[in-house]
Motif scaffolding. Structure first.
Motif, PDB file in Angstrom:
ATOM      1  N   PHE A 204       1.280  -6.372  -0.108  1.00 30.99           N
ATOM      2  CA  PHE A 204       1.720  -7.753  -0.243  1.00 30.99           C
ATOM      3  C   PHE A 204       2.055  -8.342   1.116  1.00 30.99           C
ATOM      4  CE2 PHE A 204       5.004 -10.967  -0.691  1.00 30.99           C
ATOM      5  CZ  PHE A 204       4.451 -11.805  -1.638  1.00 30.99           C
ATOM      6  N   SER A 205       2.678  -7.530   2.010  1.00 32.26           N
ATOM      7  CA  SER A 205       3.071  -8.018   3.336  1.00 32.26           C
ATOM      8  C   SER A 205       1.877  -8.398   4.190  1.00 32.26           C
ATOM      9  CB  SER A 205       3.914  -6.957   4.054  1.00 32.26           C
ATOM     10  OG  SER A 205       3.165  -5.766   4.241  1.00 32.26           O
ATOM     11  N   LYS A 206       0.680  -7.927   3.797  1.00 31.21           N
ATOM     12  CA  LYS A 206      -0.533  -8.254   4.547  1.00 31.21           C
ATOM     13  C   LYS A 206      -1.421  -9.225   3.785  1.00 31.21           C
ATOM     14  CE  LYS A 206      -0.398  -3.799   6.937  1.00 31.21           C
ATOM     15  NZ  LYS A 206       0.103  -4.372   8.195  1.00 31.21           N
ATOM     16  N   GLY A 207      -0.857  -9.871   2.758  1.00 31.27           N
ATOM     17  CA  GLY A 207      -1.591 -10.897   2.036  1.00 31.27           C
ATOM     18  C   GLY A 207      -2.145 -10.468   0.704  1.00 31.27           C
ATOM     19  N   GLY A 208      -1.861  -9.236   0.289  1.00 33.12           N
ATOM     20  CA  GLY A 208      -2.359  -8.766  -0.992  1.00 33.12           C
ATOM     21  C   GLY A 208      -1.703  -9.481  -2.160  1.00 33.12           C
ATOM     22  N   SER A 209      -2.460  -9.673  -3.230  1.00 37.98           N
ATOM     23  CA  SER A 209      -1.976 -10.422  -4.385  1.00 37.98           C
ATOM     24  C   SER A 209      -1.404  -9.499  -5.459  1.00 37.98           C
ATOM     25  CB  SER A 209      -3.119 -11.247  -4.977  1.00 37.98           C
ATOM     26  OG  SER A 209      -2.722 -11.870  -6.180  1.00 37.98           O
ATOM     27  N   SER A 210      -0.407 -10.035  -6.189  1.00 31.63           N
ATOM     28  CA  SER A 210       0.144  -9.356  -7.362  1.00 31.63           C
ATOM     29  C   SER A 210      -0.397  -9.950  -8.648  1.00 31.63           C
ATOM     30  CB  SER A 210       1.676  -9.492  -7.371  1.00 31.63           C
ATOM     31  OG  SER A 210       2.264  -9.033  -6.196  1.00 31.63           O
ATOM     32  N   ALA A 211      -1.205 -10.977  -8.550  1.00 29.92           N
ATOM     33  CA  ALA A 211      -1.528 -11.813  -9.707  1.00 29.92           C
ATOM     34  C   ALA A 211      -2.559 -11.220 -10.650  1.00 29.92           C
ATOM     35  CB  ALA A 211      -2.006 -13.186  -9.232  1.00 29.92           C
ATOM     36  N   THR A 212      -3.349 -10.245 -10.181  1.00 27.70           N
ATOM     37  CA  THR A 212      -4.381  -9.665 -11.039  1.00 27.70           C
ATOM     38  C   THR A 212      -4.366  -8.147 -10.895  1.00 27.70           C
ATOM     39  OG1 THR A 212      -6.126  -9.689  -9.351  1.00 27.70           O
ATOM     40  CG2 THR A 212      -5.817 -11.706 -10.641  1.00 27.70           C
ATOM     41  N   PRO A 213      -4.897  -7.438 -11.883  1.00 29.62           N
ATOM     42  CA  PRO A 213      -4.920  -5.974 -11.807  1.00 29.62           C
ATOM     43  C   PRO A 213      -5.790  -5.429 -10.679  1.00 29.62           C
ATOM     44  CG  PRO A 213      -5.205  -6.718 -14.078  1.00 29.62           C
ATOM     45  CD  PRO A 213      -5.331  -7.929 -13.204  1.00 29.62           C
ATOM     46  N   GLN A 214      -6.703  -6.228 -10.140  1.00 29.99           N
ATOM     47  CA  GLN A 214      -7.631  -5.728  -9.141  1.00 29.99           C
ATOM     48  C   GLN A 214      -6.939  -5.204  -7.879  1.00 29.99           C
ATOM     49  OE1 GLN A 214      -8.243  -8.439 -11.022  1.00 29.99           O
ATOM     50  NE2 GLN A 214      -9.907  -7.463 -12.162  1.00 29.99           N
ATOM     51  N   ASN A 215      -5.765  -5.753  -7.541  1.00 26.68           N
ATOM     52  CA  ASN A 215      -5.087  -5.320  -6.317  1.00 26.68           C
ATOM     53  C   ASN A 215      -3.874  -4.435  -6.608  1.00 26.68           C
ATOM     54  OD1 ASN A 215      -4.912  -5.419  -3.388  1.00 26.68           O
ATOM     55  ND2 ASN A 215      -3.009  -6.567  -3.689  1.00 26.68           N
ATOM     56  N   VAL A 216      -3.727  -3.989  -7.835  1.00 28.98           N
ATOM     57  CA  VAL A 216      -2.586  -3.148  -8.206  1.00 28.98           C
ATOM     58  C   VAL A 216      -3.106  -1.848  -8.795  1.00 28.98           C
ATOM     59  CG1 VAL A 216      -0.494  -2.988  -9.612  1.00 28.98           C
ATOM     60  CG2 VAL A 216      -1.174  -5.189  -8.651  1.00 28.98           C
ATOM     61  N   ARG A 217      -2.458  -0.753  -8.452  1.00 29.19           N
ATOM     62  CA  ARG A 217      -2.865   0.560  -8.962  1.00 29.19           C
ATOM     63  C   ARG A 217      -1.631   1.436  -9.105  1.00 29.19           C
ATOM     64  NH1 ARG A 217      -5.660   3.164  -3.471  1.00 29.19           N
ATOM     65  NH2 ARG A 217      -3.894   2.760  -2.092  1.00 29.19           N
ATOM     66  N   ILE A 218      -1.808   2.589  -9.713  1.00 28.78           N
ATOM     67  CA  ILE A 218      -0.719   3.550  -9.854  1.00 28.78           C
ATOM     68  C   ILE A 218      -0.901   4.666  -8.832  1.00 28.78           C
ATOM     69  CG2 ILE A 218       0.301   5.304 -11.350  1.00 28.78           C
ATOM     70  CD1 ILE A 218      -0.293   3.546 -13.732  1.00 28.78           C
ATOM     71  N   LEU A 219       0.167   4.948  -8.077  1.00 25.74           N
ATOM     72  CA  LEU A 219       0.182   6.075  -7.145  1.00 25.74           C
ATOM     73  C   LEU A 219       1.393   6.940  -7.438  1.00 25.74           C
ATOM     74  CD1 LEU A 219      -0.686   4.539  -3.632  1.00 25.74           C
ATOM     75  CD2 LEU A 219      -2.214   5.788  -5.185  1.00 25.74           C
ATOM     76  N   CYS A 220       1.292   8.229  -7.182  1.00 25.91           N
ATOM     77  CA  CYS A 220       2.457   9.097  -7.254  1.00 25.91           C
ATOM     78  C   CYS A 220       3.307   8.862  -6.016  1.00 25.91           C
ATOM     79  CB  CYS A 220       2.035  10.563  -7.355  1.00 25.91           C
ATOM     80  SG  CYS A 220       1.214  11.197  -5.868  1.00 25.91           S
ATOM     81  N   ALA A 221       4.530   9.378  -6.036  1.00 26.38           N
ATOM     82  CA  ALA A 221       5.450   9.146  -4.922  1.00 26.38           C
ATOM     83  C   ALA A 221       4.870   9.666  -3.607  1.00 26.38           C
ATOM     84  CB  ALA A 221       6.788   9.809  -5.214  1.00 26.38           C
ATOM     85  N   ARG A 222       4.213  10.832  -3.638  1.00 29.01           N
ATOM     86  CA  ARG A 222       3.679  11.409  -2.395  1.00 29.01           C
ATOM     87  C   ARG A 222       2.632  10.506  -1.772  1.00 29.01           C
ATOM     88  NH1 ARG A 222      -0.565  14.991  -1.083  1.00 29.01           N
ATOM     89  NH2 ARG A 222      -1.142  15.215  -3.279  1.00 29.01           N
ATOM     90  N   HIS A 223       1.682  10.022  -2.580  1.00 26.72           N
ATOM     91  CA  HIS A 223       0.639   9.168  -2.022  1.00 26.72           C
ATOM     92  C   HIS A 223       1.153   7.770  -1.703  1.00 26.72           C
ATOM     93  CE1 HIS A 223      -2.221  12.246  -3.703  1.00 26.72           C
ATOM     94  NE2 HIS A 223      -2.743  12.005  -2.519  1.00 26.72           N
ATOM     95  N   ASN A 224       2.141   7.294  -2.454  1.00 30.75           N
ATOM     96  CA  ASN A 224       2.728   5.989  -2.166  1.00 30.75           C
ATOM     97  C   ASN A 224       3.450   6.012  -0.820  1.00 30.75           C
ATOM     98  OD1 ASN A 224       3.341   3.294  -2.774  1.00 30.75           O
ATOM     99  ND2 ASN A 224       5.316   3.860  -3.647  1.00 30.75           N
ATOM    100  N   LEU A 225       4.217   7.066  -0.568  1.00 28.45           N
ATOM    101  CA  LEU A 225       4.935   7.184   0.697  1.00 28.45           C
ATOM    102  C   LEU A 225       3.965   7.394   1.860  1.00 28.45           C
ATOM    103  CD1 LEU A 225       7.968   9.383  -0.378  1.00 28.45           C
ATOM    104  CD2 LEU A 225       8.044   7.001   0.363  1.00 28.45           C
ATOM    105  N   ALA A 226       2.907   8.162   1.615  1.00 27.65           N
ATOM    106  CA  ALA A 226       1.938   8.434   2.679  1.00 27.65           C
ATOM    107  C   ALA A 226       1.231   7.150   3.094  1.00 27.65           C
ATOM    108  CB  ALA A 226       0.933   9.469   2.216  1.00 27.65           C
ATOM    109  N   LYS A 227       0.984   6.287   2.118  1.00 27.09           N
ATOM    110  CA  LYS A 227       0.287   5.043   2.420  1.00 27.09           C
ATOM    111  C   LYS A 227       1.166   4.085   3.200  1.00 27.09           C
ATOM    112  CE  LYS A 227      -1.462   0.824   0.372  1.00 27.09           C
ATOM    113  NZ  LYS A 227      -1.575   0.007  -0.835  1.00 27.09           N
ATOM    114  N   SER A 228       2.437   3.943   2.770  1.00 29.00           N
ATOM    115  CA  SER A 228       3.374   2.982   3.355  1.00 29.00           C
ATOM    116  C   SER A 228       2.711   1.608   3.340  1.00 29.00           C
ATOM    117  CB  SER A 228       3.775   3.401   4.764  1.00 29.00           C
ATOM    118  OG  SER A 228       4.781   2.554   5.259  1.00 29.00           O
ATOM    119  N   ASP A 229       2.684   0.915   4.475  1.00 28.72           N
ATOM    120  CA  ASP A 229       2.077  -0.420   4.554  1.00 28.72           C
ATOM    121  C   ASP A 229       0.701  -0.392   5.207  1.00 28.72           C
ATOM    122  OD1 ASP A 229       4.836  -2.782   4.876  1.00 28.72           O
ATOM    123  OD2 ASP A 229       3.800  -1.975   3.132  1.00 28.72           O
TER     124      ASP A 229
END
Length: 232
Positions: A204-229
């Motif tokens: 979102f901080s880089k312009g990603g949208s929350s409005a549609t499922p196309q830009n949202v996915r499910i990640l586990c905590a390990r992969h979510n933290l690894a990705k960061s921003d």
């Protein structure tokens, strides 16, 4: 536990150390209370979580007793018939004391219902204000809570590029439901089914949208933290 985490009802109860069967539970500081909210269509209460980190939480109805009146046509109560504060009353009484400078703001962990048995942790909120409003012929409580810094519903960075109406920080409930069904309730990277989070593919901080499922996915905590921003 981090804001955005996806939990089953059992996991949520384990985190809170109690069986959560009602939508609002008050506990005075230094303890935290619990709020269960819903923005789904046909939800029993009109809860609103805005992009400035404010939760407008509707108080709860009187219980239905036998062949008594419809709770949805009855004023919400501050006290029981025995003069004991209801959960609405506990919220309101503490708010009055907070505004008088007698006590600190009450803190709550907020969980949002995504679908039956599935909840999304939204972070911690502080109770700031309440109103009693006339709604469809009866009086209801409206409690105003403000997100803390660790909440996913924190303030938007207003120094970033302007946002159009469809690009908001909050992921709509219908998007979460669609994403959870599409990703089959597991991390898209490794298939894990625990410690899950809703994640913006393009942050979102880089312009990603929350409005549609196309830009949202499910990640586990390990992969979510690894990705960061990072943009992957």
């Amino acid at each position: 536990m981090r804001p955005g985490e996806i939990l089953s009802h059992t996991e949520m109860c384990q985190v809170e150390g109690q069986m959560l069967q009602r939508g609002m539970t008050f506990r005075s500081p230094p303890h935290h209370g619990v709020i269960l909210m819903s923005q789904r269509p046909n939800a029993p209460y009109a809860d609103i979580l805005d992009d400035d980190g404010h939760l407008i939480y509707e108080g709860h109805d009187v219980p239905r007793v036998g062949g008594g009146p419809d709770p949805k046509q009855t004023d919400q109560s501050r006290f029981t018939s025995r003069g004991i504060p209801t959960e609405n009353g506990k919220f309101a009484d503490w708010t009055d004391r907070f505004k008088a400078g007698e006590v600190p703001a009450a803190r709550f962990r907020v969980y949002e219902k995504v679908r039956d048995g599935i909840w999304n942790y939204r972070g911690t909120f502080l109770l700031r204000e309440y109103m009693v409003r006339l709604s469809e012929g009866r009086y209801v409580f409206k409690f105003v809570l403000e997100s803390t810094e660790d909440s996913i519903a924190g303030p938007i960075d207003r120094t970033s590029a302007p946002l159009h109406d469809a690009q908001t920080r909050q992921i709509p409930t219908w998007v979460k439901q669609a994403v959870y069904k599409r990703d089959k309730g597991c991390c898209v990277q490794c298939g894990a089914r625990d410690h899950l989070h809703f994640d913006h593919d393009l942050p979102f901080s880089k312009g990603g949208s929350s409005a549609t499922p196309q830009n949202v996915r499910i990640l586990c905590a390990r992969h979510n933290l690894a990705k960061s921003d990072r943009i992957e």
